[in-house]
Design a protein around this motif. Structure first.
Motif, short mmCIF file in Angstrom:
data_model
loop_
_atom_site.label_atom_id
_atom_site.label_comp_id
_atom_site.label_asym_id
_atom_site.label_seq_id
_atom_site.Cartn_x
_atom_site.Cartn_y
_atom_site.Cartn_z
N ILE A 1 0.86 -1.18 0.00
CA ILE A 1 0.00 0.00 0.00
C ILE A 1 0.89 1.23 0.00
O ILE A 1 1.75 1.40 0.87
CB ILE A 1 -0.93 0.00 1.22
N SER A 2 0.70 2.09 -1.00
CA SER A 2 1.51 3.29 -1.11
C SER A 2 1.04 4.35 -0.12
O SER A 2 0.03 4.17 0.57
CB SER A 2 1.43 3.85 -2.53
N ASP A 3 1.77 5.45 -0.05
CA ASP A 3 1.38 6.54 0.83
C ASP A 3 0.01 7.10 0.47
O ASP A 3 -0.69 7.65 1.33
CB ASP A 3 2.41 7.67 0.76
N PHE A 4 -0.39 6.97 -0.80
CA PHE A 4 -1.68 7.50 -1.25
C PHE A 4 -2.80 6.47 -1.16
O PHE A 4 -3.93 6.74 -1.55
CB PHE A 4 -1.56 8.00 -2.69
N GLY A 5 -2.48 5.27 -0.65
CA GLY A 5 -3.51 4.26 -0.46
C GLY A 5 -3.71 3.34 -1.66
O GLY A 5 -4.65 2.53 -1.66
N ASN A 6 -2.86 3.45 -2.68
CA ASN A 6 -2.98 2.54 -3.82
C ASN A 6 -2.51 1.15 -3.41
O ASN A 6 -1.48 1.00 -2.75
CB ASN A 6 -2.12 3.03 -4.99
N LYS A 7 -3.29 0.13 -3.81
CA LYS A 7 -2.95 -1.23 -3.44
C LYS A 7 -2.44 -1.99 -4.66
O LYS A 7 -3.09 -2.00 -5.69
CB LYS A 7 -4.18 -1.95 -2.87
N ASN A 8 -1.30 -2.62 -4.50
CA ASN A 8 -0.72 -3.44 -5.56
C ASN A 8 -0.49 -4.84 -5.01
O ASN A 8 0.09 -5.01 -3.94
CB ASN A 8 0.62 -2.87 -6.03
N ARG A 9 -0.96 -5.86 -5.76
CA ARG A 9 -0.78 -7.25 -5.33
C ARG A 9 0.69 -7.61 -5.40
O ARG A 9 1.41 -7.18 -6.28
CB ARG A 9 -1.57 -8.20 -6.22
N ARG A 10 1.12 -8.43 -4.44
CA ARG A 10 2.49 -8.91 -4.44
C ARG A 10 2.57 -10.24 -3.74
O ARG A 10 1.63 -10.67 -3.09
CB ARG A 10 3.42 -7.91 -3.79
N THR A 11 3.71 -10.90 -3.87
CA THR A 11 3.94 -12.17 -3.20
C THR A 11 5.22 -12.06 -2.38
O THR A 11 6.13 -11.31 -2.70
CB THR A 11 4.10 -13.33 -4.20
N TRP A 12 5.25 -12.83 -1.31
CA TRP A 12 6.45 -12.95 -0.49
C TRP A 12 6.92 -14.38 -0.60
O TRP A 12 6.15 -15.32 -0.34
CB TRP A 12 6.14 -12.63 0.98
N LYS A 13 8.17 -14.57 -0.97
CA LYS A 13 8.73 -15.90 -1.08
C LYS A 13 9.39 -16.29 0.24
O LYS A 13 9.92 -15.44 0.94
CB LYS A 13 9.77 -15.95 -2.20
N PRO A 14 9.37 -17.58 0.58
CA PRO A 14 10.06 -18.00 1.81
C PRO A 14 11.57 -17.85 1.63
O PRO A 14 12.09 -17.93 0.52
CB PRO A 14 9.66 -19.47 1.97
#
Length: 94
Positions: free
Chosen positions: A14-27
């Motif tokens: 989530i950016s400072d302006f509230g924009n949401k971008n999907r992402r993944t976290w790898k182990p």
């Protein structure tokens, strides 16, 4: 590999302006060689850092693998079979 239940995680950045971008976290996966006292050899594996902590806590690779009722992966299953075979061979000699 030994991942201790870790897998991809999903969520949003989530950016400072509230924009949401999907992402993944790898182990966090490391390539390490761990010593097996039963097999008396070093085994190269892909291991998550969580699995490394658990291996240290239970006292070694052999205890970690043999302590699992259901192996977590094919790699763990094959390693458990090798450890059990070696353990039974040593018991039969004595």
């Amino acid at each position: 590999g030994l991942y201790a239940g870790r897998s991809l995680s999903f969520g949003n950045t989530i950016s400072d302006f509230g924009n949401k971008n999907r992402r993944t976290w790898k182990p966090n996966i490391q390539r390490v060689s761990l010593y097996s006292s039963l097999l008396e050899e070093r085994i190269k594996l892909h291991v998550s850092t969580e699995a490394l902590r658990r291996i240290d806590k239970v006292g070694g690779l052999d205890n970690y693998i043999l302590g699992q009722k259901i192996p977590e992966s094919d790699c763990a299953r094959k390693l458990k079979e090798r450890l059990l075979n070696k353990k039974y061979e040593k018991d039969e000699r004595n």
